[in-house]
Motif scaffolding. Structure first.
Motif, PDB file in Angstrom:
ATOM      1  N   VAL A   1       0.851  -1.196   0.000  1.00  0.00           N
ATOM      2  CA  VAL A   1       0.000   0.000   0.000  1.00  0.00           C
ATOM      3  C   VAL A   1       0.882   1.240   0.000  1.00  0.00           C
ATOM      4  O   VAL A   1       2.041   1.203   0.402  1.00  0.00           O
ATOM      5  CB  VAL A   1      -0.951   0.044   1.216  1.00  0.00           C
ATOM      6  CG1 VAL A   1      -1.940  -1.105   1.170  1.00  0.00           C
ATOM      7  CG2 VAL A   1      -0.173   0.048   2.519  1.00  0.00           C
ATOM      8  N   ASN A   2       0.309   2.333  -0.465  1.00  0.00           N
ATOM      9  CA  ASN A   2       1.009   3.606  -0.425  1.00  0.00           C
ATOM     10  C   ASN A   2      -0.024   4.720  -0.448  1.00  0.00           C
ATOM     11  O   ASN A   2      -1.224   4.464  -0.607  1.00  0.00           O
ATOM     12  CB  ASN A   2       1.985   3.740  -1.594  1.00  0.00           C
ATOM     13  CG  ASN A   2       3.073   4.768  -1.332  1.00  0.00           C
ATOM     14  OD1 ASN A   2       3.420   5.044  -0.177  1.00  0.00           O
ATOM     15  ND2 ASN A   2       3.628   5.337  -2.379  1.00  0.00           N
ATOM     16  N   ASN A   3       0.442   5.954  -0.305  1.00  0.00           N
ATOM     17  CA  ASN A   3      -0.438   7.110  -0.365  1.00  0.00           C
ATOM     18  C   ASN A   3       0.031   8.051  -1.456  1.00  0.00           C
ATOM     19  O   ASN A   3       1.231   8.126  -1.766  1.00  0.00           O
ATOM     20  CB  ASN A   3      -0.475   7.850   0.971  1.00  0.00           C
ATOM     21  CG  ASN A   3      -1.136   7.044   2.062  1.00  0.00           C
ATOM     22  OD1 ASN A   3      -0.487   6.222   2.726  1.00  0.00           O
ATOM     23  ND2 ASN A   3      -2.429   7.242   2.245  1.00  0.00           N
ATOM     24  N   ILE A   4      -0.892   8.794  -2.058  1.00  0.00           N
ATOM     25  CA  ILE A   4      -0.540   9.796  -3.046  1.00  0.00           C
ATOM     26  C   ILE A   4       0.404  10.806  -2.401  1.00  0.00           C
ATOM     27  O   ILE A   4       0.134  11.335  -1.324  1.00  0.00           O
ATOM     28  CB  ILE A   4      -1.803  10.506  -3.565  1.00  0.00           C
ATOM     29  CG1 ILE A   4      -2.719   9.500  -4.260  1.00  0.00           C
ATOM     30  CG2 ILE A   4      -1.436  11.646  -4.499  1.00  0.00           C
ATOM     31  CD1 ILE A   4      -2.123   8.846  -5.466  1.00  0.00           C
ATOM     32  N   GLU A   5       1.529  11.071  -3.071  1.00  0.00           N
ATOM     33  CA  GLU A   5       2.552  11.906  -2.463  1.00  0.00           C
ATOM     34  C   GLU A   5       2.123  13.368  -2.391  1.00  0.00           C
ATOM     35  O   GLU A   5       1.336  13.858  -3.202  1.00  0.00           O
ATOM     36  CB  GLU A   5       3.865  11.786  -3.228  1.00  0.00           C
ATOM     37  CG  GLU A   5       3.835  12.317  -4.639  1.00  0.00           C
ATOM     38  CD  GLU A   5       5.156  12.138  -5.368  1.00  0.00           C
ATOM     39  OE1 GLU A   5       5.431  12.944  -6.279  1.00  0.00           O
ATOM     40  OE2 GLU A   5       5.918  11.204  -5.051  1.00  0.00           O
TER      41      GLU A   5
ATOM     42  N   GLY B   1      -2.549   4.891  -9.320  1.00  0.00           N
ATOM     43  CA  GLY B   1      -2.008   4.182  -8.183  1.00  0.00           C
ATOM     44  C   GLY B   1      -2.632   2.810  -8.054  1.00  0.00           C
ATOM     45  O   GLY B   1      -3.792   2.691  -7.659  1.00  0.00           O
ATOM     46  N   ALA B   2      -1.887   1.758  -8.417  1.00  0.00           N
ATOM     47  CA  ALA B   2      -2.348   0.368  -8.285  1.00  0.00           C
ATOM     48  C   ALA B   2      -3.704   0.157  -8.956  1.00  0.00           C
ATOM     49  O   ALA B   2      -4.583  -0.522  -8.435  1.00  0.00           O
ATOM     50  CB  ALA B   2      -2.395  -0.042  -6.821  1.00  0.00           C
ATOM     51  N   VAL B   3      -3.868   0.730 -10.130  1.00  0.00           N
ATOM     52  CA  VAL B   3      -5.139   0.636 -10.861  1.00  0.00           C
ATOM     53  C   VAL B   3      -5.210  -0.706 -11.574  1.00  0.00           C
ATOM     54  O   VAL B   3      -4.251  -1.146 -12.212  1.00  0.00           O
ATOM     55  CB  VAL B   3      -5.266   1.801 -11.862  1.00  0.00           C
ATOM     56  CG1 VAL B   3      -6.502   1.637 -12.738  1.00  0.00           C
ATOM     57  CG2 VAL B   3      -5.318   3.118 -11.101  1.00  0.00           C
TER      58      VAL B   3
END
Length: 536
Positions: free
Chosen positions: A157-161, A210-212
């Protein structure tokens, strides 16, 4: 096989989904004339001076229930607008979304969807809210899609920077990713003057993915004047086609963090005077920032791209001064296993750069592929290595990939520049007569992929000659919609219509043709067939 009787003339197909690689005989994004460029009708190559109507509605609240933005309205984004709570935002053809709010954008969260389906005649446009002549890169944020697919570090997982992390900025499926997830549809969409800078190395792009997942449709999308990358994929497996990256600041196509989709048919055009401090490339690809193996390699396949660099235009009288941070046609680094096929790289400082030991190992092992491409007009070198070790035999690797090169780009495309370098509109990126791009495409060793082959399509026309109309007998293995166009022998488009696949029976072709010789061109999923017909 399906037998299809067409009697209609079509201009642009609406192409439902993209899950296969289409074989072509040509290299680059466009078939040769008389086939039209797929950029015709819906793109805009002078958005700075395009006059857009005034805003009719301002959107200031997040979208938490199913919502439709309707044709005839012009919407303004009042800030960071999140589509959330599994809601679907539907945007109808011709809708324009304008914004002047700093950092504003459309954020489609995990589980939510945007259905933005424009048409060639009525594209959907996300653009600056400022007046014509006063627009700049970074006037607003951009379009951000967040899915549940694979992301190869950080526990998936990550977040939009650049934005305070919350559940609404998170993407990636964690330990159980869903690479078939859908974030909706972007089709016949333009995104202009996006890419807000929230801080040092904290930017969002024109279109951020993002991970689409592969359930998402991305087809016929133009990103212009982005203030960072035009398109960037952070993991996921979305398949994309018909992408245009136009005069962006940084990289045009950036693939990272385990992105594994298939992307075919793309155009990039660089502006000499504009480059990012971090170096501006056309392709940039990492496995991840630390070069580790991660849970999944960046292994996306890109095929049939035409990439017009900045160096030759900068030599023309009004082409602009070359910014010193323009660099490479492709910067391939940090353990990526990307594949780039059947594409044209012209007028960059360096052609392709293999950067680092892990990347070079992947090239040796043939998990990283660069095949059947053309590199032309590079100012420094067509292919080089960067970082240790610098002894890698990159020239042999390039040659073994069936790649070709030519010293100058002249004669490759029909008209990629005007005479003084100042004009970007009305150019022709189709292969020139005698061009190396007319042949040399290779799909034979592109492993583990399904193809739509030229051999699976046949075209006959009867009666031919005809004193009245023609019937087209078209046999196809595909369910995609079909383009048909008619040209006279000067190359002028004579007639065109748009008809969906399920509605194409019992149409009429050529009733209004004058006596003469014409070329009928049938195009389906970028397989193109042409036949000469005679009207008595």
């Amino acid at each position: 096989m399906k037998k299809i009787y067409l009697f209609s003339m079509l201009l642009l197909a609406t192409f439902t989904g993209f899950s296969q690689i289409t074989t072509t005989s040509y290299r680059g994004a466009f078939a040769p004339a008389p086939a039209a460029m797929w950029t015709d009708s819906w793109t805009e190559f002078d958005p700075q001076n395009k006059v857009y109507p005034a805003v009719t509605q301002t959107v200031s609240a997040n979208i938490t229930t199913n919502t439709t933005w309707t044709t005839g309205n012009v919407y303004a984004l009042g800030g960071q607008i999140y589509v959330k709570n599994n809601a679907t935002l539907t945007i109808q053809p011709g809708v324009i979304i304008r914004s002047t709010a700093p950092g504003s954008g459309l954020f489609v969260t995990k589980g939510a969807k945007v259905i933005a389906e424009g048409t060639a005649a009525s594209p959907i446009v996300f653009t600056s809210g400022f007046a014509a002549g006063s627009r700049s890169r970074g006037d607003w944020g951009g379009v951000i899609l967040m899915g549940k697919g694979a992301y190869n570090i950080n526990s998936g997982v990550n977040n939009i920077e650049g934005i305070t992390p919350t559940a609404d900025t998170e993407f990636g499926g964690g330990s159980a990713p869903d690479d078939t997830d859908s974030s909706g549809t972007l089709k016949y969409v333009r995104i202009e003057f996006a890419g807000y800078n929230y801080g040092t190395n904290q930017e969002i792009n024109g279109l951020t993915m993002g991970a689409v997942g592969s359930g998402t449709t991305i087809d016929f999308v133009q990103v212009s004047y982005a203030n960072d990358d035009s398109f960037e994929w952070f993991g996921g497996a979305v398949n994309c086609s018909h992408l245009v990256a136009y005069r962006g600041l940084d990289d045009d196509f950036d693939a990272d963090n385990g992105f594994s989709g298939k992307v075919q048919f793309g155009l990039a055009v660089k502006e000499p005077a504009i480059a990012d401090i971090s170096d501006s490339n056309c392709f940039e690809s990492d496995n991840n920032s630390t070069s580790t193996a991660g849970t999944k390699f960046t292994s996306a396949i890109f095929s049939n791209f035409t990439l017009v660099g900045p160096t030759y235009r900068a030599t023309l009288p009004n082409g602009g001064t070359l910014a010193d941070r323009h660099r490479r046609g492709a910067h391939i680094r940090r353990n990526t296993q990307i594949q780039i096929w059947n594409s044209i790289f012209m007028d960059f400082l360096d052609g392709v750069v293999l950067d680092g030991a892990t990347t070079q190992t992947n090239a040796t092992n043939n998990t990283l592929k660069f095949r059947s491409n053309i590199i032309a007009g590079t100012a420094a070198a067509k292919v080089v290595v960067a970082a240790s070790p610098t002894t890698y035999d990159v020239a042999t690797w390039f040659a073994n990939g069936n790649n070709t090169s030519q010293t100058a780009s002249a004669g490759l495309l029909t008209m990629p520049y005007n005479a003084d370098g100042s004009v970007y509109t009305g150019l022709d990126y189709r292969p020139a007569t005698g061009s190396a791009a007319l042949t040399g495409a290779d799909f034979s060793t592109l492993s583990n992929e399904s193809f739509v082959s030229d051999a699976e399509f046949s075209l006959t026309v009867y009666p031919n000659p005809s004193a009245e109309s023609f019937k087209i007998n078209y046999i196809s293995s595909s369910n995609d919609d079909v383009n048909v166009a008619a040209y006279d022998l000067t190359g002028k488009l004579v007639e065109s219509r748009n008809v969906k696949f399920e509605d194409i029976n019992n149409q009429v072709v050529g009733n209004d043709f004058n006596a003469g010789v014409y070329i009928l061109v049938v195009k389906q999923a970028n397989v193109t067939k042409a036949i000469k017909v005679i009207k008595n």
